[in-house]
Design a protein around this motif. Structure first.
Motif, PDB file in Angstrom:
ATOM      1  N   GLY A   1       0.815  -1.210   0.000  1.00 42.47           N
ATOM      2  CA  GLY A   1       0.000   0.000   0.000  1.00 42.47           C
ATOM      3  C   GLY A   1       0.848   1.258   0.000  1.00 42.47           C
TER       4      GLY A   1
ATOM      5  N   LEU B   1       0.870   4.040  -2.960  1.00 43.82           N
ATOM      6  CA  LEU B   1       0.549   5.434  -2.633  1.00 43.82           C
ATOM      7  C   LEU B   1       1.692   6.363  -3.030  1.00 43.82           C
ATOM      8  CD1 LEU B   1      -1.288   7.513  -1.311  1.00 43.82           C
ATOM      9  CD2 LEU B   1      -0.197   6.973   0.888  1.00 43.82           C
TER      10      LEU B   1
ATOM     11  N   LYS C   1      -3.348  13.536   1.617  1.00 43.58           N
ATOM     12  CA  LYS C   1      -3.512  12.112   1.328  1.00 43.58           C
ATOM     13  C   LYS C   1      -2.283  11.332   1.798  1.00 43.58           C
ATOM     14  CE  LYS C   1      -4.518   8.967  -2.509  1.00 43.58           C
ATOM     15  NZ  LYS C   1      -4.762   8.864  -3.975  1.00 43.58           N
ATOM     16  N   ARG C   2      -1.112  11.901   1.557  1.00 44.75           N
ATOM     17  CA  ARG C   2       0.118  11.260   2.032  1.00 44.75           C
ATOM     18  C   ARG C   2       0.135  11.180   3.554  1.00 44.75           C
ATOM     19  NH1 ARG C   2       4.214  13.116   4.599  1.00 44.75           N
ATOM     20  NH2 ARG C   2       3.453  15.250   4.339  1.00 44.75           N
TER      21      ARG C   2
ATOM     22  N   ARG D   1      -2.408  11.334   5.639  1.00 45.49           N
ATOM     23  CA  ARG D   1      -3.437  10.402   6.074  1.00 45.49           C
ATOM     24  C   ARG D   1      -3.002   8.957   5.830  1.00 45.49           C
ATOM     25  NH1 ARG D   1      -7.014  12.674   3.553  1.00 45.49           N
ATOM     26  NH2 ARG D   1      -7.076  11.422   1.658  1.00 45.49           N
ATOM     27  N   GLY D   2      -2.332   8.731   4.710  1.00 44.64           N
ATOM     28  CA  GLY D   2      -1.843   7.383   4.410  1.00 44.64           C
ATOM     29  C   GLY D   2      -0.826   6.900   5.427  1.00 44.64           C
TER      30      GLY D   2
ATOM     31  N   GLU E   1      -2.680   5.908   8.515  1.00 38.65           N
ATOM     32  CA  GLU E   1      -3.386   4.636   8.366  1.00 38.65           C
ATOM     33  C   GLU E   1      -2.405   3.462   8.320  1.00 38.65           C
ATOM     34  OE1 GLU E   1      -5.660   5.157   4.862  1.00 38.65           O
ATOM     35  OE2 GLU E   1      -7.166   6.471   5.796  1.00 38.65           O
ATOM     36  N   PHE E   2      -1.272   3.660   7.673  1.00 37.43           N
ATOM     37  CA  PHE E   2      -0.308   2.570   7.577  1.00 37.43           C
ATOM     38  C   PHE E   2       0.334   2.271   8.929  1.00 37.43           C
ATOM     39  CE2 PHE E   2       0.105   3.889   2.954  1.00 37.43           C
ATOM     40  CZ  PHE E   2      -0.726   2.872   2.526  1.00 37.43           C
TER      41      PHE E   2
END
Length: 624
Positions: A137, A141, A258-259, A261-262, A265-266
């Motif tokens: 993921g 991303l 987005k980065r 947030r990624g 989440e990761f």
């Protein structure tokens, strides 16, 4: 003057039109700003194009750095799991150590290895999940963000180039207008001077007037071009900084968010992967603790007793030999040989079990005869008579349980085949009953073999139980052989197949001179017992170890002849008697094929000594 007024009026009209357009542009920019007030980068950072480009690039580098961190962690997890696997494999009990698995400490260690193996499996799950889910993921991303960022920067660069081109055009229009305006002003001044100069002709004045008019027209055109370019530039600039460039910055903000947030989440996902295996790891820890708590030192001590307890009784007291009451012509005999040796110890040191088997089965058998009892795959006798009594019974019981289980399985198989045959006979469309007939015959044959083996080992166990307390002398075993309790002799004097098993119902002493299956050392008692008044046990002595009254003397066996000792013989096993070279003895029982002859001699203490000596050590002369 009229011309000057006209020029001033045109200038005022142009200024009014320009102000109106600027107002319209400001209103449009305000509307765009209000619609995008949620995206702060487009409004607050309108002039930070280069910094935003650097910031977004650093953000993606942070994402790549986190991906590299995960890859290194996955490599460590994989290596750790692999080393745990190898550790468990290296410490797995060897095949030769399987017999020690009955101890609770060994069982706990095996359970510990199992739990550590499960731990390794969970580390492998963590590694694989991080690799397939998190790292994949992050990689996807990062690639997507780089592509989107490149597009945004390309669009921003194009917008900057467009604005720069428009500003250059405005600058050129302004320079042209400035030059044209100065030229027009100069032309007006020249016309005024010419109009005031009376020396000039009307034609000259008219020429100056035409030049003035032309220059004013050029100035107006340049002014209009300048105003046009200015309006275009302002509109473009308003659109650039109010709509176009903020849209690019908003896209950069979106991909940066987005980065961010990624990454969040990761990181949480990686923790969830670890948390998902935590309950299983906790159960592994509980299993390790349970394995440790299962160790029972008392139980292990009892298992040691069960494993190594021979079942032999300790040696009795050595009798006192009063030399004053002995016949001087009879050589003194040693009673010390009646003390049993440890079943793993012989003169000159201690042997291991493997060396002992080799010594007994090789050297001694080569002297006194071969082992007539068949051996199992692990080198033991079929009835385990080479083991101590207790161990023999345990082995026999385990073998009987194994055979009984096989009999039950084979019985179920036979019953199933019979039912299948009945069904096929009742309805031939289901199958041919003859196809089952062959399998049924094989099953019946195998079942018969198993039942025969089971019966044989049950017989071994019964005899081992009977002889457990009937091992006081070789005479008792020999009398049982003669009375038909354990053997039957054929007319040709050879022993039946039962001799080969029954003569080994008790284990040889480590000091035995022969491991022959019919040797009197096999299964003999712990001391030389004598017949009442004759020095040896009675032929009717109770083989079960019950109390026996010796009030009635048993008739002594008549001698069959005499023998002379060719070599000296030390009685190192139960039931045998020592003899000196050249000593004369009475033969009371011939060799029955087992390599031993029963002899008798007189003594000064209790009358007679009876026992067995190797047939190859004596020269016999039988009575006619």
């Amino acid at each position: 003057m009229v011309v000057v007024a006209i020029i001033a009026w045109q200038t005022d009209q142009a200024k009014a039109a320009q102000q109106q357009k600027l107002a319209e542009s400001e209103s449009a920019a305000a509307a765009a700003s209000s619609s995008n007030n949620k995206m702060s980068w487009g409004t607050e950072l309108w002039d930070q194009y280069d910094n935003l480009s650097i910031h977004t690039n650093k953000g993606i580098e942070v994402l790549d750095k986190y991906a590299n961190f995960l890859r290194d962690r996955v490599a460590i997890e994989t290596e750790y799991a692999g080393k745990l696997r190898r550790l468990v494999k290296n410490y797995q009990p060897k095949k030769k150590e399987e017999e020690d698995n009955e101890f609770t400490s060994r069982q706990a260690f095996r359970n510990l290895l199992k739990e550590v193996g499960d731990l390794a499996g969970q580390r492998e799950v963590v590694s694989e999940t991080l690799q397939t889910q998190i790292i994949h993921g992050v990689t996807v991303l990062s690639k997507t963000l780089r592509e989107d960022r490149k597009k945004c920067l390309t669009d921003g660069t194009m917008l900057q180039q467009t604005l720069s081109a428009q500003l250059s055009a405005l600058e050129r229009a302004k320079r042209n207008y400035d030059k044209a305006y100065r030229d027009s002003e100069k032309a007006v001044d020249n016309y005024k001077k010419a109009d005031m100069d009376l020396n000039l002709s009307r034609a000259e004045v008219e020429r100056y007037k035409n030049i003035m008019t032309s220059k004013i027209q050029q100035s107006d055109d340049a002014k209009n071009e300048y105003a046009n370019q200015l309006q275009k530039t302002n509109n473009l600039q308003q659109q650039h900084y109010g709509i176009l460039l903020p849209a690019v910055f908003n896209r950069l903000q979106e991909l940066d968010e987005k980065r961010t947030r990624g990454i969040r989440e990761f990181i949480i996902g990686a923790a969830d992967v670890e948390s998902s295996v935590a309950p299983i790891i906790a159960r592994c820890m509980e299993g390790i603790v349970k394995a440790g708590e299962s160790i029972n030192e008392k139980e292990d001590s009892l298992k040691v007793i069960e494993r190594y307890q021979s079942g032999f009784t300790p040696p009795t007291d050595i009798p006192f030999e009063d030399l004053s009451k002995m016949d001087p012509s009879v050589a003194p005999q040693s009673n010390y040989s009646s003390v049993p040796y440890n079943h793993l110890t012989i003169k000159g040191g201690t042997l291991t079990a493997a060396k002992l088997k080799k010594a007994r089965g090789g050297i001694l058998n080569s002297i006194f005869g071969s082992n007539k009892n068949s051996l199992t795959a692990d080198g033991q006798k079929e009835d385990f008579s080479d083991l101590p009594p207790n161990q023999q019974r345990k082995k026999l019981q385990a073998k009987i349980a194994e055979l009984q289980h096989k009999v039950d399985q084979e019985t179920n198989t036979r019953d199933g085949l019979m039912k299948m045959k009945i069904v096929y006979e009742a309805n031939s469309s289901l199958g041919n009953p003859m196809t089952v007939e062959g399998q049924l015959n094989e099953s019946e044959h195998e079942l018969d073999k198993l039942k025969m083996s089971l019966k044989k080992y049950q017989g071994f166990l019964d005899k081992a139980n009977q002889l457990q307390v009937a091992n006081n002398s070789p005479q008792s075993n020999r009398n049982q052989l003669q009375n038909g309790h354990r053997t039957s002799r054929h007319s040709n004097g050879s022993a039946s197949a039962d001799d080969h098993h029954d003569a080994d119902d008790q284990p040889d002493d480590a000091g035995s001179l022969s491991s022959s299956s019919a040797s009197p050392e096999s299964g003999l008692g712990t001391s030389h017992t004598s017949l009442p008044g004759s020095g040896q046990g009675s032929a009717n002595e109770n083989p079960i170890g019950e109390e026996t009254s010796y009030e009635a003397e048993v008739e002594m066996l008549q001698p069959l002849g005499t023998c002379r000792a060719l070599y000296p013989f030390e009685a190192t096993s139960e039931g045998s008697i020592p003899m000196s070279e050249g000593e004369e003895l009475q033969v009371i029982e011939n060799d029955q094929g087992d390599g031993w002859t029963r002899v008798r001699r007189a003594n000064n203490t209790n009358g007679w000594d009876e026992g067995f000596v190797p047939t190859s050590y004596i020269e016999c002369t039988l009575f006619a």
